[in-house]
Scaffold this motif. Structure first.
Motif, PDB file in Angstrom:
ATOM      1  N   UNK A 163       0.815  -1.205   0.000  1.00  0.00           N
ATOM      2  CA  UNK A 163       0.000   0.000   0.000  1.00  0.00           C
ATOM      3  C   UNK A 163       0.852   1.261   0.000  1.00  0.00           C
ATOM      4  N   UNK A 164       1.902   1.268   0.799  1.00  0.00           N
ATOM      5  CA  UNK A 164       2.792   2.431   0.807  1.00  0.00           C
ATOM      6  C   UNK A 164       3.550   2.549  -0.514  1.00  0.00           C
ATOM      7  N   UNK A 165       3.880   1.401  -1.108  1.00  0.00           N
ATOM      8  CA  UNK A 165       4.556   1.426  -2.418  1.00  0.00           C
ATOM      9  C   UNK A 165       3.616   1.980  -3.493  1.00  0.00           C
ATOM     10  N   UNK A 166       2.358   1.596  -3.449  1.00  0.00           N
ATOM     11  CA  UNK A 166       1.390   2.091  -4.427  1.00  0.00           C
ATOM     12  C   UNK A 166       1.052   3.558  -4.185  1.00  0.00           C
ATOM     13  N   UNK A 167       1.063   3.959  -2.926  1.00  0.00           N
ATOM     14  CA  UNK A 167       0.716   5.331  -2.570  1.00  0.00           C
ATOM     15  C   UNK A 167      -0.614   5.386  -1.857  1.00  0.00           C
ATOM     16  N   UNK A 168      -0.616   5.832  -0.600  1.00  0.00           N
ATOM     17  CA  UNK A 168      -1.838   5.908   0.195  1.00  0.00           C
ATOM     18  C   UNK A 168      -2.559   7.211  -0.125  1.00  0.00           C
ATOM     19  N   UNK A 169      -3.739   7.086  -0.717  1.00  0.00           N
ATOM     20  CA  UNK A 169      -4.532   8.254  -1.095  1.00  0.00           C
ATOM     21  C   UNK A 169      -5.376   8.737   0.091  1.00  0.00           C
ATOM     22  N   UNK A 170      -5.873   7.768   0.900  1.00  0.00           N
ATOM     23  CA  UNK A 170      -6.720   8.114   2.041  1.00  0.00           C
ATOM     24  C   UNK A 170      -6.190   7.421   3.292  1.00  0.00           C
ATOM     25  N   UNK A 171      -5.400   8.123   4.102  1.00  0.00           N
ATOM     26  CA  UNK A 171      -4.910   7.512   5.352  1.00  0.00           C
ATOM     27  C   UNK A 171      -6.034   7.078   6.272  1.00  0.00           C
ATOM     28  N   UNK A 172      -7.153   7.819   6.280  1.00  0.00           N
ATOM     29  CA  UNK A 172      -8.271   7.454   7.145  1.00  0.00           C
ATOM     30  C   UNK A 172      -8.865   6.105   6.730  1.00  0.00           C
ATOM     31  N   UNK A 173      -9.056   5.896   5.426  1.00  0.00           N
ATOM     32  CA  UNK A 173      -9.591   4.622   4.938  1.00  0.00           C
ATOM     33  C   UNK A 173      -8.638   3.484   5.269  1.00  0.00           C
ATOM     34  N   UNK A 174      -7.338   3.740   5.113  1.00  0.00           N
ATOM     35  CA  UNK A 174      -6.349   2.706   5.438  1.00  0.00           C
ATOM     36  C   UNK A 174      -6.378   2.375   6.921  1.00  0.00           C
ATOM     37  N   UNK A 175      -6.526   3.398   7.755  1.00  0.00           N
ATOM     38  CA  UNK A 175      -6.568   3.185   9.206  1.00  0.00           C
ATOM     39  C   UNK A 175      -7.818   2.404   9.612  1.00  0.00           C
ATOM     40  N   UNK A 176      -8.971   2.761   9.051  1.00  0.00           N
ATOM     41  CA  UNK A 176     -10.217   2.083   9.395  1.00  0.00           C
ATOM     42  C   UNK A 176     -10.204   0.628   8.928  1.00  0.00           C
ATOM     43  N   UNK A 177      -9.699   0.391   7.716  1.00  0.00           N
ATOM     44  CA  UNK A 177      -9.636  -0.982   7.212  1.00  0.00           C
ATOM     45  C   UNK A 177      -8.684  -1.825   8.056  1.00  0.00           C
ATOM     46  N   UNK A 178      -7.545  -1.237   8.433  1.00  0.00           N
ATOM     47  CA  UNK A 178      -6.585  -1.970   9.266  1.00  0.00           C
ATOM     48  C   UNK A 178      -7.179  -2.277  10.639  1.00  0.00           C
ATOM     49  N   UNK A 179      -7.896  -1.307  11.202  1.00  0.00           N
ATOM     50  CA  UNK A 179      -8.547  -1.537  12.495  1.00  0.00           C
ATOM     51  C   UNK A 179      -9.596  -2.645  12.383  1.00  0.00           C
ATOM     52  N   UNK A 180     -10.342  -2.671  11.278  1.00  0.00           N
ATOM     53  CA  UNK A 180     -11.367  -3.702  11.080  1.00  0.00           C
ATOM     54  C   UNK A 180     -10.745  -5.091  11.029  1.00  0.00           C
ATOM     55  N   UNK A 181      -9.598  -5.219  10.350  1.00  0.00           N
ATOM     56  CA  UNK A 181      -8.949  -6.534  10.270  1.00  0.00           C
ATOM     57  C   UNK A 181      -8.332  -6.936  11.605  1.00  0.00           C
ATOM     58  N   UNK A 182      -7.824  -5.975  12.367  1.00  0.00           N
ATOM     59  CA  UNK A 182      -7.279  -6.297  13.691  1.00  0.00           C
ATOM     60  C   UNK A 182      -8.392  -6.780  14.619  1.00  0.00           C
ATOM     61  N   UNK A 183      -9.530  -6.089  14.604  1.00  0.00           N
ATOM     62  CA  UNK A 183     -10.670  -6.511  15.425  1.00  0.00           C
ATOM     63  C   UNK A 183     -11.167  -7.878  14.975  1.00  0.00           C
ATOM     64  N   UNK A 184     -11.199  -8.106  13.663  1.00  0.00           N
ATOM     65  CA  UNK A 184     -11.641  -9.399  13.136  1.00  0.00           C
ATOM     66  C   UNK A 184     -10.756 -10.527  13.644  1.00  0.00           C
ATOM     67  N   UNK A 185      -9.441 -10.308  13.593  1.00  0.00           N
ATOM     68  CA  UNK A 185      -8.509 -11.348  14.044  1.00  0.00           C
ATOM     69  C   UNK A 185      -8.694 -11.657  15.520  1.00  0.00           C
ATOM     70  N   UNK A 186      -8.786 -10.619  16.336  1.00  0.00           N
ATOM     71  CA  UNK A 186      -8.917 -10.815  17.779  1.00  0.00           C
ATOM     72  C   UNK A 186     -10.258 -11.440  18.149  1.00  0.00           C
TER      73      UNK A 186
END
Length: 268
Positions: free
Chosen positions: A84-107
């Motif tokens: 994602x960083x190599x491609x270029x993050x256009x929306x840090x908020x979307x990246x943060x929310x998606x990452x939080x969703x996957x962390x909650x899913x795993x736990x």
């Protein structure tokens, strides 16, 4: 006769004990052989408590194994963040929310599978959290790229569990994983795709789409999804094969208790 009239666990236990003693004294006792064949080929109406305990123990072992695999699989999202960083993050908020969703899913998946509660509330949290995480991945390439495969794997993982009571819920959440972002696209609340003539363009949302990083990301993500599905099914097939082998071995050992002339009758 008592075992078949009462159909109770205790009656069946006594009957098996008596048949065993009779055959030990006289292996050619035809009445004892016939009774043994009936007892072995006609299961009781209710599962004995000891057998239920073994089934529950086996289910718990399966759930613990699935819990470890599920947590690793859901956390695999973070392995692709460098892309994602190599491609270029256009929306840090979307990246943060998606990452939080996957962390909650795993736990939540790990907690619900590793330590299931009697009421099943943790299980429902796991269902919803993992479905939300898969649907949130629409911010990468929309609801029709990667997300359907994630939904299939997520549904398949939960359906591997022996509990049948939540299957419709699991499948319904799998549908919603795709339907919700699709409806957001149709109603123009969020734009994932741009249609012009006979062409469809993915609208950058969370990430930019430079050629080489995008090709690399989509290729490796697709291969990873195939690998995850293969590991899940292979693990389940291995466990099933082991259980079948144990059952066939036990059946063979029990068959040796029956005299050869009566084995034909037991197979009918």
């Amino acid at each position: 006769a008592e075992a078949f009239d009462e159909q109770s666990t205790e009656a069946r236990r006594r009957a098996l004990h008596q048949v065993g003693r009779a055959l030990a004294l006289d292996a050619s006792n035809r009445e004892a052989v016939d009774t043994l064949v009936k007892l072995l080929t006609q299961p009781p109406r209710e599962m004995p408590a000891e057998a239920l305990a073994q089934i529950h123990g086996s289910s718990r072992r399966t759930q613990r194994a699935v819990a470890r695999g599920a947590m690793v699989g859901y956390l695999a999202w973070f392995l692709f963040l460098p892309f994602g960083f190599w491609m270029g993050v256009r929306s840090p908020l979307a990246a943060l929310l998606a990452s939080a969703a996957w962390a909650v899913a795993a736990l939540s998946a790990y907690a619900s599978l590793r330590r299931p509660d009697p009421e099943g509330k943790r299980r429902y949290v796991g269902f919803v959290a993992t479905a939300v995480a898969a649907g949130a991945t629409s911010v990468v390439c929309g609801p029709y790229v990667l997300v359907p495969t994630l939904a299939v794997i997520n549904v398949m993982l939960w359906l591997l569990l022996p509990d049948r009571t939540h299957r419709l819920t699991i499948v319904g959440l799998g549908w919603l994983t795709i339907l919700v972002p699709a409806v957001l696209e149709w109603t123009h609340v969020v734009r994932f795709y741009h249609f012009k003539g006979d062409q469809v363009t993915i609208v950058p949302s969370m990430l930019d789409f430079p050629a080489i990083p995008t090709h690399s990301f989509l290729l490796l993500a697709s291969l990873a999804l195939v690998s995850v599905a293969a590991v899940l099914i292979a693990r389940f097939r291995d466990d099933l094969t082991e259980a079948e082998s144990q059952l066939h071995l036990q059946a063979w050992q029990l068959k040796q208790l029956v005299p050869p002339e009566a084995q034909g009758a037991s197979a009918v």
